[in-house]
Design an enzyme around this catalytic site. Structure first.
Site, PDB file in Angstrom:
ATOM      1  CG  HIS A 171      18.912  42.579  22.852  1.00 57.65           C
ATOM      2  ND1 HIS A 171      17.092  42.983  23.647  1.00 57.65           N
ATOM      3  CD2 HIS A 171      18.692  44.299  23.590  1.00 57.65           C
ATOM      4  CE1 HIS A 171      17.137  44.539  23.837  1.00 57.65           C
ATOM      5  NE2 HIS A 171      18.291  45.088  24.128  1.00 57.65           N
TER       6      HIS A 171
ATOM      7  NE  ARG B 281      15.099  39.287  16.921  1.00 55.97           N
ATOM      8  CZ  ARG B 281      14.847  40.971  17.926  1.00 55.97           C
ATOM      9  NH1 ARG B 281      13.763  41.254  17.214  1.00 55.97           N
ATOM     10  NH2 ARG B 281      15.409  40.642  18.676  1.00 55.97           N
TER      11      ARG B 281
ATOM     12  NE  ARG C  74      12.980  48.163  18.283  1.00 55.15           N
ATOM     13  CZ  ARG C  74      12.934  47.339  18.705  1.00 55.15           C
ATOM     14  NH1 ARG C  74      13.721  47.044  20.024  1.00 55.15           N
ATOM     15  NH2 ARG C  74      11.728  47.079  19.133  1.00 55.15           N
TER      16      ARG C  74
ATOM     17  CE  LYS D  10      17.336  38.179  21.982  1.00 54.21           C
ATOM     18  NZ  LYS D  10      16.111  38.535  22.566  1.00 54.21           N
TER      19      LYS D  10
ATOM     20  CG  PHE E 258       7.170  36.286  26.956  1.00 54.02           C
ATOM     21  CD1 PHE E 258       8.726  36.986  27.571  1.00 54.02           C
ATOM     22  CD2 PHE E 258       6.290  36.936  26.550  1.00 54.02           C
ATOM     23  CE1 PHE E 258       8.670  38.586  26.959  1.00 54.02           C
ATOM     24  CE2 PHE E 258       6.267  38.342  26.416  1.00 54.02           C
ATOM     25  CZ  PHE E 258       7.805  39.093  26.357  1.00 54.02           C
TER      26      PHE E 258
ATOM     27  CG  ASN F 105      14.202  37.285  19.120  1.00 51.81           C
ATOM     28  OD1 ASN F 105      15.187  36.929  20.106  1.00 51.81           O
ATOM     29  ND2 ASN F 105      13.408  38.103  19.171  1.00 51.81           N
TER      30      ASN F 105
ATOM     31  CB  THR G  67       9.898  40.816  17.910  1.00 51.59           C
ATOM     32  OG1 THR G  67      10.087  42.258  18.630  1.00 51.59           O
ATOM     33  CG2 THR G  67      10.462  39.640  19.964  1.00 51.59           C
TER      34      THR G  67
HETATM   35  P1  CMP Z   1      13.853  41.455  22.713  1.00 48.83           P
HETATM   36  O1  CMP Z   1      14.426  42.315  22.045  1.00 48.83           O
HETATM   37  O2  CMP Z   1      15.562  40.831  23.355  1.00 48.83           O
HETATM   38  O3  CMP Z   1      13.478  41.828  24.884  1.00 48.83           O
HETATM   39  C1  CMP Z   1      12.453  41.304  24.862  1.00 48.83           C
HETATM   40  C2  CMP Z   1      12.442  39.874  24.255  1.00 48.83           C
HETATM   41  O4  CMP Z   1      11.384  38.943  25.010  1.00 48.83           O
HETATM   42  C3  CMP Z   1      12.085  40.089  23.248  1.00 48.83           C
HETATM   43  O5  CMP Z   1      13.370  39.620  22.215  1.00 48.83           O
HETATM   44  C4  CMP Z   1      11.771  38.567  22.920  1.00 48.83           C
HETATM   45  O6  CMP Z   1      13.056  37.086  22.827  1.00 48.83           O
HETATM   46  C5  CMP Z   1      11.595  37.605  23.719  1.00 48.83           C
HETATM   47  N1  CMP Z   1       9.754  37.382  24.066  1.00 48.83           N
HETATM   48  C6  CMP Z   1       9.046  38.556  23.143  1.00 48.83           C
HETATM   49  N2  CMP Z   1       7.857  37.843  23.167  1.00 48.83           N
HETATM   50  C7  CMP Z   1       7.690  37.040  23.141  1.00 48.83           C
HETATM   51  C8  CMP Z   1       6.939  35.774  23.028  1.00 48.83           C
HETATM   52  N3  CMP Z   1       6.019  36.056  23.434  1.00 48.83           N
HETATM   53  N4  CMP Z   1       7.273  34.962  23.965  1.00 48.83           N
HETATM   54  C9  CMP Z   1       8.965  34.513  24.602  1.00 48.83           C
HETATM   55  N5  CMP Z   1       9.277  35.500  24.115  1.00 48.83           N
HETATM   56  C10 CMP Z   1       8.600  36.551  23.735  1.00 48.83           C
END
Ligand code: CMP
Length: 139
Positions: free
Chosen positions: A117, A104, A87, A11, A59, A114, A93
Site C-alpha cells: 500500500h 508491484r 507511488r 500486505k 470490493f 497487490n 494498483t
Molecule cells: P491500496 O492502494 O492499498 O488501496 C485500496 C485497495 O483496494 C487497493 O490497494 C487494492 O488492493 C484494492 N482494490 C482496488 N481495486 C480493486 C478491485 N477492483 N478489486 C479488488 N481490490 C481492489
C-alpha cells in the site's frame, strides 16, 4: 508544497510469500528513510476502519477480509515528495499495468492482492500514519 512523508503497508500476500526483505531493500535503495515500522496484524474491524473511504466499493468486503488475513509490515517513510515518489516505486494498483522495476511488477499477484500500500495524498499519509503509530513510535 509536497510533504516529506508517506505511509506504507507490506500486505499479507507479500508477507506470506516471503517478500518482506526484498521489498524493504527496494524501499531503502530508492532513498526512503524509515521513520516508524512495525510487524502487526489488523483485525477485520481495524481494516474496515482503515479502508473506510472505499466502503461503497464492490470490493470493500474482499479488501477488508484480505487485509486482516495475516500479518503486515506498516511503516512511515520519509523522502522529498514522498507520496508521489513512493507511488512511482510501487507501480500501478493493477500489477498487470505496473511498470518494470516497480514493487508491484515484481511481487503483486492481482489487483486485490497487490503486495504493498502507498498513501495517495499528503493528507492521507498523515491520517494513515496516525492510525498505526503513536508519537513515541516515530524516530
Ligand atoms: P491500496 O492502494 O492499498 O488501496 C485500496 C485497495 O483496494 C487497493 O490497494 C487494492 O488492493 C484494492 N482494490 C482496488 N481495486 C480493486 C478491485 N477492483 N478489486 C479488488 N481490490 C481492489
Amino acid at each position: 508544497m509536497a510533504g516529506r512523508v508517506t505511509f506504507t503497508m507490506i500486505k499479507p500476500d507479500a508477507v506470506r510469500n516471503g517478500h518482506i526483505g526484498n521489498i524493504l531493500k527496494m524501499i531503502g535503495d530508492a532513498g526512503f528513510k524509515i521513520r516508524a515500522m512495525k510487524y502487526t496484524r489488523m483485525t477485520a474491524d481495524q481494516a474496515g476502519q482503515f479502508y473506510e473511504v472505499h466502503k461503497e466499493r464492490p470490493f470493500y468486503g474482499e479488501l477488508v477480509d484480505f487485509m486482516s488475513s495475516g500479518p503486515i509490515v506498516a511503516a512511515i517513510l520519509e523522502k522529498d515528495n514522498a507520496v508521489e515518489a513512493f507511488r512511482t516505486l510501487i507501480g500501478a494498483t493493477n500489477p498487470a499495468q505496473a511498470a518494470e522495476g516497480t514493487i508491484r511488477k515484481a511481487y503483486a499477484t492481482s489487483i486485490g492482492e497487490n503486495a504493498v500500500h502507498g498513501s495517495d495524498s499528503d493528507e492521507n499519509a498523515l491520517i494513515e500514519g496516525d492510525f498505526h503509530f503513536s508519537r513515541l513510535e516515530r524516530f
